[in-house]
Every structure is written in structure tokens, then in C-alpha cells.
Design an enzyme around this catalytic site. Structure first.
Site, PDB file in Angstrom:
ATOM      1  N   HIS A  40      20.510  12.509  -5.235  1.00 30.69           N
ATOM      2  CA  HIS A  40      21.099  13.238  -4.091  1.00 30.69           C
ATOM      3  C   HIS A  40      22.574  12.876  -3.888  1.00 30.69           C
ATOM      4  O   HIS A  40      23.296  13.613  -3.206  1.00 30.69           O
ATOM      5  CB  HIS A  40      20.267  13.049  -2.810  1.00 30.69           C
ATOM      6  CG  HIS A  40      20.498  11.771  -2.075  1.00 30.69           C
ATOM      7  ND1 HIS A  40      19.699  10.657  -2.200  1.00 30.69           N
ATOM      8  CD2 HIS A  40      21.458  11.430  -1.196  1.00 30.69           C
ATOM      9  CE1 HIS A  40      20.158   9.703  -1.423  1.00 30.69           C
ATOM     10  NE2 HIS A  40      21.230  10.135  -0.803  1.00 30.69           N
ATOM     11  N   ASP A  86      14.302  10.729  -7.058  1.00 28.12           N
ATOM     12  CA  ASP A  86      15.721  10.688  -6.658  1.00 28.12           C
ATOM     13  C   ASP A  86      16.485   9.705  -7.548  1.00 28.12           C
ATOM     14  O   ASP A  86      16.723   8.551  -7.166  1.00 28.12           O
ATOM     15  CB  ASP A  86      15.795  10.300  -5.174  1.00 28.12           C
ATOM     16  CG  ASP A  86      17.184  10.461  -4.582  1.00 28.12           C
ATOM     17  OD1 ASP A  86      18.059  11.024  -5.266  1.00 28.12           O
ATOM     18  OD2 ASP A  86      17.361  10.031  -3.428  1.00 28.12           O
ATOM     19  N   SER A 179      22.961   4.505  -0.197  1.00 31.63           N
ATOM     20  CA  SER A 179      22.180   5.340  -1.116  1.00 31.63           C
ATOM     21  C   SER A 179      22.652   5.198  -2.553  1.00 31.63           C
ATOM     22  O   SER A 179      23.865   5.161  -2.805  1.00 31.63           O
ATOM     23  CB  SER A 179      22.333   6.816  -0.754  1.00 31.63           C
ATOM     24  OG  SER A 179      21.432   7.162   0.235  1.00 31.63           O
TER      25      SER A 179
HETATM   26  C1  4AZ Z   1      21.647   7.254   3.598  1.00 27.59           C
HETATM   27  O1  4AZ Z   1      21.861   8.241   4.292  1.00 27.59           O
HETATM   28  C2  4AZ Z   1      20.531   6.350   3.959  1.00 27.59           C
HETATM   29  N1  4AZ Z   1      17.276   3.199   6.132  1.00 27.59           N
HETATM   30  C3  4AZ Z   1      20.095   5.418   3.050  1.00 27.59           C
HETATM   31  C4  4AZ Z   1      19.036   4.580   3.361  1.00 27.59           C
HETATM   32  C5  4AZ Z   1      18.420   4.654   4.571  1.00 27.59           C
HETATM   33  C6  4AZ Z   1      18.846   5.594   5.511  1.00 27.59           C
HETATM   34  C7  4AZ Z   1      19.904   6.439   5.195  1.00 27.59           C
HETATM   35  C8  4AZ Z   1      17.271   3.758   4.837  1.00 27.59           C
HETATM   36  O2  4AZ Z   1      22.358   7.003   2.638  1.00 27.59           O
END
Ligand code: 4AZ
Length: 225
Positions: A40, A86, A179
């Protein structure tokens, strides 16, 4: 990273930043020219728009190593709505290894429930923050059993076989900007930061399981090296 501490890149040498002009993600260096990240993070973007930074705690800082991306592979069964599978592979324009940047191995076995793992990145350090971290952060969180992960998300999100949960609820979690980054167990990459419902909330963070996607990643590297 919520509830953690400022770290040093010397403690997270495999960790890279995958950036576009407007977005920040993490990634991990698996081969000198190959990064693994979340699908993503790169979905429907142009490979020419990415810059990958490594080797510095304060990224985009004076000592960071930067590379461009010349090939992107997204797992063909990735689904942007469900976030099943993902994961993406990025080939860099040249090797990135150096003093503060090294490759990390891919785990072949799932992490046992309740084992402590390390997550790291430059994402938000409080759930209500508006800017990502300048210096890299890391935090230790427990892995969840598959049953507890499925049960926590019942009626909220379908947990597929590529997904695993980790967090200390309300206290320690990944967050926006983390992420694509690493979840490390016994010195190997065990999972990739994928998504959550808020950060350090009543639900754990969800990660892509490396043992599930490992063979696909290694096949891409073989085919395109
Ligand atoms: C993000 O938006 C994201 N709490 C990554 C991990 C988590 C929440 C949001 C997990 O990149």
C-alpha cells in the site's frame, strides 16, 4: 512508533525510509539492491517518484545514503481494500550497503504468541501527532496468537492468512509513517507494518507475515537481478 524510545540507526541497520514528496513509509534492506516494504506504500505510484534513504538516524540528513528505485513488484494477490498480502519488492538503482546499512534475513517460521519483537520507524510518536519523527524510534511489543488477533478484529476487519497482530494495547504500537517497516524477531525480519485502527488503541497493529510471503519475494529477486 508509540510508547518507544529514540533509537540509533546502528541498532536498526536494515531500516530504510521509502519516501515520495508527500508520503513516508518504512522498509527493510534484504539484499544490497532490494528493499521489502508494504504494497500500500507503493500502490499506483510511479517508481520515479520514490527516494529510499538509509544509514542515518536522522533521515534526509547529511550522512544519509539515498537511492532511486528502478523496479517495483507488488504481490499479484495484494488487495488495497482488504490489505491482504500487503507486500512489495523494490529494486534500487545500485547497492545500498555501507557502514550503517546492512541486509536482514527473512524469517522462515512464524513468531510464537507472546514472544517479544521489535518494531522501528520514523512514524508518529503520539496518536494525535501531526508530524512524523525526525529521529528513528523503536519499541518492543508482544506478538499475538492468531486466535486473539482474529477475535479482536471480529466484525471490524477480516484477518487473512497473511496477517499477524502485535501490540501492547493502549501503550505500544506502530503508527502512521511506520507502514512498510520491520518487525524483528531474533535478528530476522518476521513481519512488515501494514495497518491498524488508530494507534495504541483498543486494537493491535496488523502486520504482513514474512514466512507467508518470503518465497514470492525471493522469486522476484531471482527473476530481476
Ligand atoms: C499507518 O497508517 C499505520 N497501529 C501503520 C500502523 C498502524 C496504524 C497506522 C498500527 O501507516
Amino acid at each position: 512508533i508509540i510508547g518507544g524510545q529514540v533509537s540509533s540507526i546502528k541498532q536498526e541497520k536494515y531500516l530504510v525510509q521509502v519516501t515520495t514528496a508527500t508520503e513516508l513509509c518504512g522498509g527493510s534492506l534484504i539484499k544490497p539492491r532490494w528493499v521489502i516494504t508494504a504494497a500500500h506504500c507503493v500502490y499506483k505510484k510511479n517508481k520515479a517518484d520514490f527516494k529510499v534513504y538509509g544509514g542515518a538516524s536522522n533521515q534526509a540528513g547529511p550522512h544519509a545514503i539515498v537511492r532511486q528505485v528502478d523496479y517495483v513488484a507488488i504481490r499479484p494477490d495484494f488487495n488495497i481494500k482488504t490489505l491482504n498480502m500487503d507486500v512489495a519488492a523494490l529494486r534500487l538503482t545500485s547497492n545500498m550497503t555501507g557502514a550503517n546499512i546492512e541486509t536482514i534475513g527473512l524469517a522462515t517460521q512464524p513468531v510464537p504468541a507472546r514472544a517479544l519483537v521489535k518494531i522501528s520507524g520514523w512514524g508518529l510518536t503520539t496518536a494525535d501527532a501531526t508530524t512524523t519523527a525526525t529521529r528513528v524510534h523503536s519499541v518492543i511489543v508482544p506478538m499475538w496468537s492468531r486466535a486473539s488477533c482474529v477475535s479482536a478484529f471480529r466484525g471490524v476487519h477480516r484477518i487473512t492468512r497473511s496477517m499477524v497482530c502485535a501490540a501492547k494495547l493502549y501503550q505500544r504500537d506502530s503508527c502512521d509513517g511506520d507502514s512498510g517497516g520491520p518487525l524483528v524477531y531474533r535478528g530476522q525480519l518476521a513481519a512488515i507494518v501494514s495497518y491498524g485502527y488508530g494507534c495504541a488503541s483498543s486494537l493491535p497493529g496488523v502486520y504482513t507475515s514474512v514466512p507467508v510471503i518470503r518465497e514470492w519475494f525471493l522469486r522476484i529477486v531471482k527473476q530481476h537481478s
